[in-house]
Design a protein around this motif. Structure first.
Motif, PDB file in Angstrom:
ATOM      1  N   LYS A  38      48.100  34.171  24.019  1.00  0.00           N
ATOM      2  CA  LYS A  38      48.812  35.232  23.150  1.00  0.00           C
ATOM      3  C   LYS A  38      47.914  35.365  22.022  1.00  0.00           C
ATOM      4  CE  LYS A  38      53.385  37.403  22.821  1.00  0.00           C
ATOM      5  NZ  LYS A  38      54.599  37.123  22.457  1.00  0.00           N
ATOM      6  N   GLU A  39      48.205  34.280  21.154  1.00  0.00           N
ATOM      7  CA  GLU A  39      47.713  33.898  20.225  1.00  0.00           C
ATOM      8  C   GLU A  39      46.372  34.536  19.399  1.00  0.00           C
ATOM      9  OE1 GLU A  39      48.354  30.305  19.449  1.00  0.00           O
ATOM     10  OE2 GLU A  39      50.543  30.444  18.344  1.00  0.00           O
ATOM     11  N   TYR A  40      45.407  34.075  20.757  1.00  0.00           N
ATOM     12  CA  TYR A  40      43.855  34.758  20.887  1.00  0.00           C
ATOM     13  C   TYR A  40      44.066  35.892  20.769  1.00  0.00           C
ATOM     14  CZ  TYR A  40      39.362  35.305  23.113  1.00  0.00           C
ATOM     15  OH  TYR A  40      37.926  36.252  23.355  1.00  0.00           O
ATOM     16  N   GLN A  41      44.879  36.465  22.050  1.00  0.00           N
ATOM     17  CA  GLN A  41      44.578  38.090  21.923  1.00  0.00           C
ATOM     18  C   GLN A  41      45.318  38.871  20.559  1.00  0.00           C
ATOM     19  OE1 GLN A  41      42.834  39.908  23.764  1.00  0.00           O
ATOM     20  NE2 GLN A  41      42.352  38.815  25.208  1.00  0.00           N
ATOM     21  N   LEU A  42      46.125  38.222  20.325  1.00  0.00           N
ATOM     22  CA  LEU A  42      46.575  38.955  18.853  1.00  0.00           C
ATOM     23  C   LEU A  42      45.769  38.638  18.136  1.00  0.00           C
ATOM     24  CD1 LEU A  42      50.436  37.848  18.678  1.00  0.00           C
ATOM     25  CD2 LEU A  42      49.300  40.071  18.917  1.00  0.00           C
ATOM     26  N   ALA A  43      44.577  37.277  17.541  1.00  0.00           N
ATOM     27  CA  ALA A  43      43.944  37.688  16.949  1.00  0.00           C
ATOM     28  C   ALA A  43      43.179  38.578  16.750  1.00  0.00           C
ATOM     29  CB  ALA A  43      43.382  35.841  16.483  1.00  0.00           C
ATOM     30  N   LEU A  44      42.485  38.684  18.207  1.00  0.00           N
ATOM     31  CA  LEU A  44      41.050  39.230  18.004  1.00  0.00           C
ATOM     32  C   LEU A  44      41.561  40.887  17.652  1.00  0.00           C
ATOM     33  CD1 LEU A  44      38.378  38.662  20.033  1.00  0.00           C
ATOM     34  CD2 LEU A  44      39.019  39.114  21.211  1.00  0.00           C
TER      35      LEU A  44
END
Length: 109
Positions: A38-44
């Protein structure tokens, strides 16, 4: 005999010179610092919207210098996105030349 020594010296030099770009520039990420999906998708997603905003600003820029600066900033954000993807995957990348040399060495030995 002479061709064999030439072949091995060329193979060795190819291996040495192709490995310069293979060294990783980033330190491995400790497990506690790895991000969740989830953090990865938000940052991307944040980086994608930033690139879109920069592209819009580049289209509206008046001077060539402004466009050049925005283009450089877009490249930096894309590089940051690539680093983020690499950090999330945690994979090891081997260059094409190094892979060919490894295969040749395995076949010869």
């Amino acid at each position: 005999m002479k061709t064999k020594s030439i072949f091995f010296s060329l193979l060795f030099s190819f291996f040495v010179f192709s490995s310069f770009g293979a060294f990783a520039s980033n330190d491995p990420v400790p497990e506690e610092k790895q991000m969740t999906e989830k953090e990865y998708q938000l940052a991307l997603d944040a980086l994608k919207t930033k690139v879109d905003n920069l592209r819009d600003a580049k289209r509206e820029a008046d001077t060539q210098a402004e466009r050049k600066a925005l283009h450089k900033e877009i490249k930096d954000v894309k590089k940051e996105a690539r680093e983020l993807k690499q950090q999330a995957s945690g994979g090891i990348y081997i260059g094409g030349g190094a892979l060919i040399v490894i295969i040749l060495l395995l076949i010869l030995l």
